[in-house]
Design a protein around this motif. Structure first.
Motif, mmCIF file in Angstrom:
data_model
loop_
_atom_site.group_PDB
_atom_site.id
_atom_site.type_symbol
_atom_site.label_atom_id
_atom_site.label_comp_id
_atom_site.label_asym_id
_atom_site.label_seq_id
_atom_site.Cartn_x
_atom_site.Cartn_y
_atom_site.Cartn_z
ATOM 1 N N VAL A 198 13.938 -3.967 -3.594
ATOM 2 C CA VAL A 198 14.320 -4.039 -2.137
ATOM 3 C C VAL A 198 13.824 -3.676 -0.902
ATOM 4 O O VAL A 198 13.165 -3.877 -0.296
ATOM 5 C CB VAL A 198 16.104 -4.081 -1.853
ATOM 6 C CG1 VAL A 198 16.642 -4.654 -0.566
ATOM 7 C CG2 VAL A 198 17.387 -4.668 -2.731
ATOM 8 N N ASP A 199 14.215 -2.778 -1.023
ATOM 9 C CA ASP A 199 13.416 -1.390 -0.497
ATOM 10 C C ASP A 199 11.415 -1.988 -0.125
ATOM 11 O O ASP A 199 10.926 -2.441 0.470
ATOM 12 C CB ASP A 199 13.117 0.020 -1.344
ATOM 13 C CG ASP A 199 12.412 0.888 0.425
ATOM 14 O OD1 ASP A 199 12.542 0.608 1.672
ATOM 15 O OD2 ASP A 199 11.924 1.843 -0.263
ATOM 16 N N ALA A 200 11.164 -2.360 -1.340
ATOM 17 C CA ALA A 200 9.894 -2.466 -1.353
ATOM 18 C C ALA A 200 10.021 -4.084 -0.871
ATOM 19 O O ALA A 200 8.665 -4.394 -0.189
ATOM 20 C CB ALA A 200 9.427 -2.555 -2.894
ATOM 21 N N ALA A 201 10.118 -4.484 -1.444
ATOM 22 C CA ALA A 201 9.971 -5.812 -0.663
ATOM 23 C C ALA A 201 10.565 -6.182 0.478
ATOM 24 O O ALA A 201 9.569 -6.381 1.506
ATOM 25 C CB ALA A 201 11.526 -7.375 -1.767
ATOM 26 N N VAL A 202 11.378 -5.544 1.444
ATOM 27 C CA VAL A 202 11.747 -5.315 3.155
ATOM 28 C C VAL A 202 10.387 -4.733 3.636
ATOM 29 O O VAL A 202 9.869 -5.122 4.903
ATOM 30 C CB VAL A 202 13.062 -4.705 3.059
ATOM 31 C CG1 VAL A 202 12.871 -4.289 5.079
ATOM 32 C CG2 VAL A 202 13.812 -5.593 3.013
ATOM 33 N N THR A 237 3.673 -7.074 6.307
ATOM 34 C CA THR A 237 2.793 -8.771 6.385
ATOM 35 C C THR A 237 3.099 -9.175 7.516
ATOM 36 O O THR A 237 1.996 -10.080 8.609
ATOM 37 C CB THR A 237 3.619 -9.132 5.222
ATOM 38 O OG1 THR A 237 3.435 -8.807 4.021
ATOM 39 C CG2 THR A 237 2.627 -10.588 5.876
ATOM 40 N N ALA A 238 4.753 -8.746 7.474
ATOM 41 C CA ALA A 238 4.649 -9.762 9.695
ATOM 42 C C ALA A 238 3.695 -9.591 10.565
ATOM 43 O O ALA A 238 3.644 -10.060 11.421
ATOM 44 C CB ALA A 238 6.212 -10.356 9.784
ATOM 45 N N ALA A 239 4.085 -7.725 11.089
ATOM 46 C CA ALA A 239 3.038 -7.273 11.635
ATOM 47 C C ALA A 239 1.888 -6.886 11.344
ATOM 48 O O ALA A 239 0.777 -7.218 12.545
ATOM 49 C CB ALA A 239 3.680 -5.782 11.683
ATOM 50 N N LYS A 240 0.960 -7.585 10.547
ATOM 51 C CA LYS A 240 -0.462 -6.980 10.121
ATOM 52 C C LYS A 240 -1.027 -7.323 11.440
ATOM 53 O O LYS A 240 -2.194 -6.782 11.758
ATOM 54 C CB LYS A 240 -0.618 -7.488 8.750
ATOM 55 C CG LYS A 240 -1.821 -6.989 9.277
ATOM 56 C CD LYS A 240 -2.560 -7.006 7.387
ATOM 57 C CE LYS A 240 -3.841 -6.221 6.552
ATOM 58 N NZ LYS A 240 -4.298 -6.937 5.326
ATOM 59 N N TYR A 299 -0.987 -1.862 -1.098
ATOM 60 C CA TYR A 299 -1.700 -2.529 0.308
ATOM 61 C C TYR A 299 -1.384 -1.419 0.744
ATOM 62 O O TYR A 299 -2.022 -1.788 2.253
ATOM 63 C CB TYR A 299 -0.156 -3.802 0.989
ATOM 64 C CG TYR A 299 0.647 -3.359 1.196
ATOM 65 C CD1 TYR A 299 1.448 -2.766 2.232
ATOM 66 C CD2 TYR A 299 1.797 -3.995 0.673
ATOM 67 C CE1 TYR A 299 2.901 -2.579 2.402
ATOM 68 C CE2 TYR A 299 3.128 -3.751 0.013
ATOM 69 C CZ TYR A 299 3.382 -2.722 1.474
ATOM 70 O OH TYR A 299 4.815 -2.160 2.109
ATOM 71 N N ASN A 300 -1.996 -0.272 1.048
ATOM 72 C CA ASN A 300 -2.381 0.428 1.516
ATOM 73 C C ASN A 300 -3.077 0.303 1.894
ATOM 74 O O ASN A 300 -4.324 0.373 1.818
ATOM 75 C CB ASN A 300 -1.994 1.806 1.130
ATOM 76 C CG ASN A 300 -2.040 3.162 2.272
ATOM 77 O OD1 ASN A 300 -1.560 3.307 2.549
ATOM 78 N ND2 ASN A 300 -2.260 4.708 1.268
ATOM 79 N N HIS A 301 -3.506 0.786 3.439
ATOM 80 C CA HIS A 301 -4.923 0.945 4.273
ATOM 81 C C HIS A 301 -6.215 1.788 3.435
ATOM 82 O O HIS A 301 -5.589 2.800 3.300
ATOM 83 C CB HIS A 301 -4.522 0.937 5.896
ATOM 84 C CG HIS A 301 -5.578 0.439 6.379
ATOM 85 N ND1 HIS A 301 -6.817 1.753 6.878
ATOM 86 C CD2 HIS A 301 -5.843 -0.401 7.494
ATOM 87 C CE1 HIS A 301 -7.556 0.909 7.481
ATOM 88 N NE2 HIS A 301 -7.201 -0.578 8.187
ATOM 89 N N ILE A 355 4.907 1.808 8.019
ATOM 90 C CA ILE A 355 5.387 0.946 7.424
ATOM 91 C C ILE A 355 4.549 0.112 7.493
ATOM 92 O O ILE A 355 3.458 -0.666 6.480
ATOM 93 C CB ILE A 355 6.717 0.860 7.346
ATOM 94 C CG1 ILE A 355 7.808 1.387 7.280
ATOM 95 C CG2 ILE A 355 7.231 -0.529 7.366
ATOM 96 C CD1 ILE A 355 9.241 1.410 7.613
ATOM 97 N N LEU A 356 4.132 -0.796 9.110
ATOM 98 C CA LEU A 356 3.498 -1.258 9.521
ATOM 99 C C LEU A 356 1.945 -0.186 8.622
ATOM 100 O O LEU A 356 1.247 -1.690 8.552
ATOM 101 C CB LEU A 356 3.186 -1.133 10.899
ATOM 102 C CG LEU A 356 4.665 -0.918 11.381
ATOM 103 C CD1 LEU A 356 4.135 -1.814 13.372
ATOM 104 C CD2 LEU A 356 5.237 -2.900 11.140
ATOM 105 N N LEU A 357 1.055 0.024 8.241
ATOM 106 C CA LEU A 357 0.105 0.354 8.367
ATOM 107 C C LEU A 357 -0.234 0.544 6.553
ATOM 108 O O LEU A 357 -1.178 0.508 6.060
ATOM 109 C CB LEU A 357 0.057 1.979 8.501
ATOM 110 C CG LEU A 357 -2.124 2.301 8.735
ATOM 111 C CD1 LEU A 357 -2.618 1.664 9.043
ATOM 112 C CD2 LEU A 357 -1.714 3.613 9.333
ATOM 113 N N GLY A 358 1.311 0.076 5.694
ATOM 114 C CA GLY A 358 1.107 -0.274 4.482
ATOM 115 C C GLY A 358 1.385 1.518 3.591
ATOM 116 O O GLY A 358 1.397 1.207 2.681
#
Length: 211
Positions: free
Chosen positions: A16-20, A26-29, A94-96, A176-179
């Motif tokens: 769940v943590d990974a999915a959230v 994805t939403a913020a990218k 998906y880490n930058h 989190i946003l940066l992956g």
């Protein structure tokens, strides 16, 4: 508890943590420029925060907090590295790609070292400023004092504390946003940082500088 039982309990939580975390990333990218997130990353890097903390030497009334602050930063660095090596949670796929690991522990995700560091700094400023209200008796001011201390009573300006907390929160969320991390990594890192600040203020204060 056997390893298999632990896996059954922890597995769904991590899923769940990974999915959230992926959904947030994805939403913020599309809306957040990577350079802004990378700038926040640099601002919380140990190689940057450690030398910057030496600026406390410019303010005589704040020098008593220099030792616990520096020791707290070192404690955070060591403790987070040990926890990472124990849990060895892989970073998001998906880490930058701009990330470069300074030490081997940086390859792991849990907990977030940047989150722990920024919340250590924010909590330290908060707790140290509260303690300083009772200990700042030096009427002299330095260049640094003009920025962070109220000229009327010598206390640390409330807006400084607020700005530092905002910076810490935004920087931690940017992981989190940066992956770089999952949500639980950041939450755990924030908790570590606050506890470390309390520990540093209570047990690592040494009077090495005269007032």
């Amino acid at each position: 508890m056997s390893p298999s039982t632990a896996a059954i309990i922890v597995g769904p939580i991590l899923a769940v943590d990974a999915a959230v975390s992926h959904a947030i990333h994805t939403a913020a990218k599309p809306f957040l420029p990577p350079f802004l997130l990378l700038l926040l990353e640099i601002s919380a890097d140990f190689r940057f925060s450690f030398p910057v903390s030496l600026s406390l030497l410019l303010s005589p009334p704040l020098r008593s907090f220099l030792i616990p602050f520096l020791l707290g930063l070192l404690l955070d660095l060591i403790l987070i590295a040990l926890v990472k090596l124990i849990f060895r949670r892989a970073r998001p796929a998906y880490n930058h790609p701009s990330m470069s690991a300074a030490v081997s522990a940086d390859h792991y995700s849990f907990p977030s070292g940047h989150a722990s560091r920024v919340f250590f700094v924010a909590a330290s400023v908060h707790f140290f400023s509260a303690a300083a209200e009772a200990t700042m008796v030096d009427p002299s001011y330095s260049f640094l004092d003009g920025w962070i201390r109220d000229h009327r009573d010598g206390d640390v300006k409330p807006e400084v504390v607020v700005v530092v907390w905002i910076w810490a929160t935004v920087t931690a969320f940017s992981r989190i946003l940066l992956g770089r991390h999952y949500v639980l990594d950041v939450a755990a890192g924030a908790c570590f940082g606050i506890v470390e600040a309390l520990f540093a203020l209570r047990f690592l204060r040494f009077e090495l500088f005269g007032r």
